[in-house]
Design a protein around this motif. Structure first.
Motif, PDB file in Angstrom:
ATOM      1  N   THR A  65       0.831  -1.202   0.000  1.00 56.36           N
ATOM      2  CA  THR A  65       0.000   0.000   0.000  1.00 56.36           C
ATOM      3  C   THR A  65       0.867   1.253   0.000  1.00 56.36           C
ATOM      4  OG1 THR A  65      -0.110  -0.132   2.408  1.00 56.36           O
ATOM      5  CG2 THR A  65      -1.933  -1.125   1.178  1.00 56.36           C
ATOM      6  N   ARG A  66       2.164   1.076  -0.077  1.00 56.32           N
ATOM      7  CA  ARG A  66       3.078   2.220  -0.111  1.00 56.32           C
ATOM      8  C   ARG A  66       3.025   2.881  -1.480  1.00 56.32           C
ATOM      9  NH1 ARG A  66       5.967   1.964   4.415  1.00 56.32           N
ATOM     10  NH2 ARG A  66       6.607  -0.036   5.229  1.00 56.32           N
ATOM     11  N   TYR A 138      10.550  -4.652   4.794  1.00 56.93           N
ATOM     12  CA  TYR A 138      10.835  -3.218   4.879  1.00 56.93           C
ATOM     13  C   TYR A 138      10.358  -2.458   3.629  1.00 56.93           C
ATOM     14  CZ  TYR A 138      13.454   1.143   5.213  1.00 56.93           C
ATOM     15  OH  TYR A 138      13.812   2.461   5.242  1.00 56.93           O
ATOM     16  N   VAL A 139      10.748  -2.908   2.459  1.00 56.42           N
ATOM     17  CA  VAL A 139      10.433  -2.145   1.244  1.00 56.42           C
ATOM     18  C   VAL A 139       8.971  -2.273   0.866  1.00 56.42           C
ATOM     19  CG1 VAL A 139      10.953  -1.843  -1.210  1.00 56.42           C
ATOM     20  CG2 VAL A 139      12.798  -2.358   0.391  1.00 56.42           C
ATOM     21  N   TYR A 140       8.490  -3.501   0.716  1.00 57.22           N
ATOM     22  CA  TYR A 140       7.148  -3.738   0.187  1.00 57.22           C
ATOM     23  C   TYR A 140       6.131  -4.140   1.250  1.00 57.22           C
ATOM     24  CZ  TYR A 140       9.762  -3.826  -4.175  1.00 57.22           C
ATOM     25  OH  TYR A 140      10.585  -3.502  -5.214  1.00 57.22           O
ATOM     26  N   ARG A 141       6.490  -4.010   2.512  1.00 51.78           N
ATOM     27  CA  ARG A 141       5.587  -4.403   3.589  1.00 51.78           C
ATOM     28  C   ARG A 141       4.248  -3.687   3.470  1.00 51.78           C
ATOM     29  NH1 ARG A 141       7.458  -2.433   8.981  1.00 51.78           N
ATOM     30  NH2 ARG A 141       6.060  -0.752   8.492  1.00 51.78           N
ATOM     31  N   LYS A 142       3.204  -4.431   3.690  1.00 57.21           N
ATOM     32  CA  LYS A 142       1.864  -3.847   3.656  1.00 57.21           C
ATOM     33  C   LYS A 142       1.642  -3.068   4.948  1.00 57.21           C
ATOM     34  CE  LYS A 142       0.451  -7.772   0.910  1.00 57.21           C
ATOM     35  NZ  LYS A 142       1.823  -8.218   0.673  1.00 57.21           N
ATOM     36  N   GLN A 143       1.222  -1.829   4.803  1.00 53.94           N
ATOM     37  CA  GLN A 143       0.983  -0.999   5.984  1.00 53.94           C
ATOM     38  C   GLN A 143      -0.330  -1.408   6.644  1.00 53.94           C
ATOM     39  OE1 GLN A 143       1.219   2.753   3.932  1.00 53.94           O
ATOM     40  NE2 GLN A 143       3.232   3.148   4.806  1.00 53.94           N
ATOM     41  N   SER A 144      -0.354  -1.373   7.950  1.00 52.49           N
ATOM     42  CA  SER A 144      -1.578  -1.753   8.688  1.00 52.49           C
ATOM     43  C   SER A 144      -2.433  -0.541   8.917  1.00 52.49           C
ATOM     44  CB  SER A 144      -1.232  -2.360  10.030  1.00 52.49           C
ATOM     45  OG  SER A 144      -0.216  -3.276   9.935  1.00 52.49           O
TER      46      SER A 144
END
Length: 144
Positions: A65-66, A138-144
């Motif tokens: 979601t970034r 870190y780079v593509y982690r889905k934001q909560s």
């Protein structure tokens, strides 16, 4: 590891393979022209890194979601460390190979095949233990 995690890891490895092919082709061409390990490795890394970022954003970790800008900045930070790990590992690996060759032969010249073999070993280690983990969490982690 969950089924989705295994699929994501598999996609990351395919992406890594495609970008590695780009990286190695450019590295081989640059080394053939310059015989400079560090410069040829960095040129290849630039090419492979750009390919990897694009493939991972569109296909591997597509659920992020970034914003693209946030992904690029985070990717660049991870990629810089990856380039340093790959370059240092390749440089010292080639030096060790040259030393080993000098012990058994009169010349300590290492050709493109030797450089690419060392680079491949280092690339696999960095891809699994640095790139995948940092990109996933870190780079593509889905934001909560």
């Amino acid at each position: 590891m969950s089924k989705n995690g295994a699929i994501e890891f598999g996609k990351a490895q395919v992406s890594s393979f495609v970008s590695t092919v780009c990286d190695f082709m450019v590295t081989a061409m640059a080394y053939s022209c310059t015989h400079h390990v560090v410069c040829s490795n960095v040129c290849g890394a630039l090419t492979g890194g750009a390919a990897n970022c694009a493939i991972n954003y569109k296909w591997t970790f597509h659920g992020t979601t970034r914003s693209k800008r946030a992904v690029v900045w985070r990717y660049v930070l991870v990629w810089i460390c990856s380039v340093m790990l790959n370059t240092a590992g390749t440089e010292y690996g080639v030096k060790a190979l040259k030393y080993a060759c000098s012990m058994t032969q009169s010349a300590n010249t290492v050709g493109v095949t030797g450089v690419l073999t060392v680079k491949a070993i280092v690339a696999v280690l960095v891809a699994v233990f640095w790139n995948f983990l940092m990109q996933k969490y870190y780079v593509y982690r889905k934001q909560s």
